[in-house]
Scaffold this active site. Sequence first.
Site, short mmCIF file in Angstrom:
data_model
loop_
_atom_site.label_atom_id
_atom_site.label_comp_id
_atom_site.label_asym_id
_atom_site.label_seq_id
_atom_site.Cartn_x
_atom_site.Cartn_y
_atom_site.Cartn_z
N PRO A 125 0.84 -1.41 -0.02
CA PRO A 125 0.00 0.00 -0.10
C PRO A 125 0.93 1.29 -0.22
O PRO A 125 1.87 1.47 0.67
CB PRO A 125 -0.71 -0.04 1.17
CG PRO A 125 -0.12 -1.25 2.16
CD PRO A 125 0.57 -2.11 1.25
N ASN A 126 0.45 2.15 -0.67
CA ASN A 126 0.84 3.58 -0.77
C ASN A 126 2.12 3.67 -1.85
O ASN A 126 2.69 4.85 -2.00
CB ASN A 126 1.06 4.10 0.53
CG ASN A 126 -0.27 4.42 1.24
OD1 ASN A 126 -1.13 5.04 0.78
ND2 ASN A 126 -0.30 3.87 2.56
N ARG A 148 5.55 12.04 -3.17
CA ARG A 148 5.28 12.61 -1.80
C ARG A 148 6.70 12.05 -0.90
O ARG A 148 7.13 11.12 -1.32
CB ARG A 148 4.06 12.14 -1.02
CG ARG A 148 2.84 12.30 -1.74
CD ARG A 148 2.46 13.83 -1.03
NE ARG A 148 1.15 14.16 -1.48
CZ ARG A 148 0.63 14.53 -2.72
NH1 ARG A 148 1.42 14.33 -3.74
NH2 ARG A 148 -0.79 14.65 -3.29
N TYR A 174 11.60 8.47 0.82
CA TYR A 174 11.61 7.67 -0.29
C TYR A 174 12.03 7.95 -1.59
O TYR A 174 12.13 7.13 -2.53
CB TYR A 174 10.12 7.06 -0.57
CG TYR A 174 9.50 6.52 0.57
CD1 TYR A 174 9.70 5.36 1.27
CD2 TYR A 174 8.51 7.35 1.32
CE1 TYR A 174 9.37 4.95 2.43
CE2 TYR A 174 7.65 6.83 2.64
CZ TYR A 174 8.18 5.45 3.17
OH TYR A 174 7.61 5.05 4.39
N ASN A 228 8.11 -5.87 -1.46
CA ASN A 228 8.15 -4.78 -0.36
C ASN A 228 6.35 -4.72 0.14
O ASN A 228 5.94 -4.01 -0.74
CB ASN A 228 8.44 -3.42 -1.29
CG ASN A 228 8.60 -2.07 -0.08
OD1 ASN A 228 8.13 -2.27 1.00
ND2 ASN A 228 8.98 -1.13 -0.35
N ALA A 241 3.41 -1.10 4.36
CA ALA A 241 2.82 -0.94 6.10
C ALA A 241 2.28 -2.44 6.42
O ALA A 241 2.40 -2.84 7.37
CB ALA A 241 1.47 0.00 6.14
N GLU A 264 12.75 -9.94 0.81
CA GLU A 264 11.93 -8.41 1.42
C GLU A 264 12.89 -7.54 1.21
O GLU A 264 14.03 -7.25 1.53
CB GLU A 264 11.74 -8.87 2.94
CG GLU A 264 10.98 -7.81 3.46
CD GLU A 264 10.76 -7.97 5.02
OE1 GLU A 264 11.10 -9.27 5.75
OE2 GLU A 264 10.58 -7.36 5.88
N HIS A 309 12.80 -2.96 1.51
CA HIS A 309 12.36 -1.88 1.96
C HIS A 309 13.20 -0.57 1.43
O HIS A 309 14.50 -0.77 1.69
CB HIS A 309 12.29 -1.58 3.57
CG HIS A 309 11.48 -2.81 4.24
ND1 HIS A 309 10.07 -2.58 3.87
CD2 HIS A 309 11.81 -4.05 4.81
CE1 HIS A 309 9.48 -3.80 4.67
NE2 HIS A 309 10.54 -4.54 4.82
N ARG A 353 13.82 4.08 12.01
CA ARG A 353 12.65 4.63 11.85
C ARG A 353 11.64 4.28 13.23
O ARG A 353 12.28 3.82 14.11
CB ARG A 353 11.71 4.52 10.73
CG ARG A 353 12.53 5.17 9.41
CD ARG A 353 11.71 4.97 8.21
NE ARG A 353 10.47 5.74 8.22
CZ ARG A 353 9.59 5.56 7.17
NH1 ARG A 353 9.71 4.65 6.35
NH2 ARG A 353 8.56 6.48 7.27
O1 CA2 Z 1 10.65 1.47 3.37
C1 CA2 Z 1 9.87 0.77 2.80
O2 CA2 Z 1 9.83 0.57 1.70
C2 CA2 Z 1 8.69 0.86 3.51
O3 CA2 Z 1 8.09 -0.64 3.25
C3 CA2 Z 1 7.59 1.68 2.90
C4 CA2 Z 1 6.10 1.71 3.43
C5 CA2 Z 1 6.51 1.67 5.28
O4 CA2 Z 1 5.08 1.55 5.81
C6 CA2 Z 1 7.37 0.75 5.69
O5 CA2 Z 1 7.47 0.86 7.07
C7 CA2 Z 1 8.79 0.96 4.98
C8 CA2 Z 1 5.36 3.09 3.25
C9 CA2 Z 1 5.04 3.02 1.69
C10 CA2 Z 1 4.46 4.28 1.41
O6 CA2 Z 1 5.25 4.74 0.45
C11 CA2 Z 1 4.79 6.26 -0.08
C12 CA2 Z 1 5.82 6.62 -0.89
C13 CA2 Z 1 5.68 8.13 -1.05
C14 CA2 Z 1 5.00 8.88 -0.64
C15 CA2 Z 1 4.04 8.40 0.48
C16 CA2 Z 1 4.19 7.00 0.83
#
Ligand code: CA2
Length: 149
Positions: free
Chosen positions: A11-12, A19, A24, A75, A78, A99, A101, A108
């Site tokens: 997700p996201n 963003r 990221y 990946n 969340a 996996e 990230h 974090r």
């Molecule tokens: O660091 C990673 O790749 C995560 O898997 C990213 C997840 C986070 O919940 C994990 O703890 C770590 C969040 C992905 C959201 O991606 C976004 C990218 C740009 C803007 C907003 C969200």
Amino acid sequence: MSRLVYVLNGPNLNLLGKRQPDIYGRETLADVERDCRALATELRLDIRFHQSNREYEIVDWIHEARETAGAVVINPAAFTHTSVAILDALNAFEGPVIEVHISNVHKREAFRHHSFVSLRADGVIAGFGTQGYGLALRRVARLLDDAKA
Ligand code: CA2
């Protein structure tokens, strides 16, 4: 073993590059997919690249991978920290699981330090930015080569 690799994104991650570039980076998910496809050609891998905001879709792709794929790069975003369903699906997959990230989750918030998926993953990559996907594909190619030899 099949050289088809499922590259799954939770997700996201569709917002990647749009963003929070401080966490990221500036590459979009389309950029990541393009880079993965180019590297896969070099490594003689085929890839199916997917993203979903819905847990069940990720579970269904892992089930699909059971029938067709040699490895999974995931990946889970969340869902990493919450999903027993994704862990159970991965436990039913026989090939290598890596996996990924983008951020260093260990630097974090504490809730990001635990991963259900890590209980199954053969390797975990965190904090290498979107470069981590390429590293995961290189590892998978090596594991599939070794399994063949
Ligand atoms: O660091 C990673 O790749 C995560 O898997 C990213 C997840 C986070 O919940 C994990 O703890 C770590 C969040 C992905 C959201 O991606 C976004 C990218 C740009 C803007 C907003 C969200």
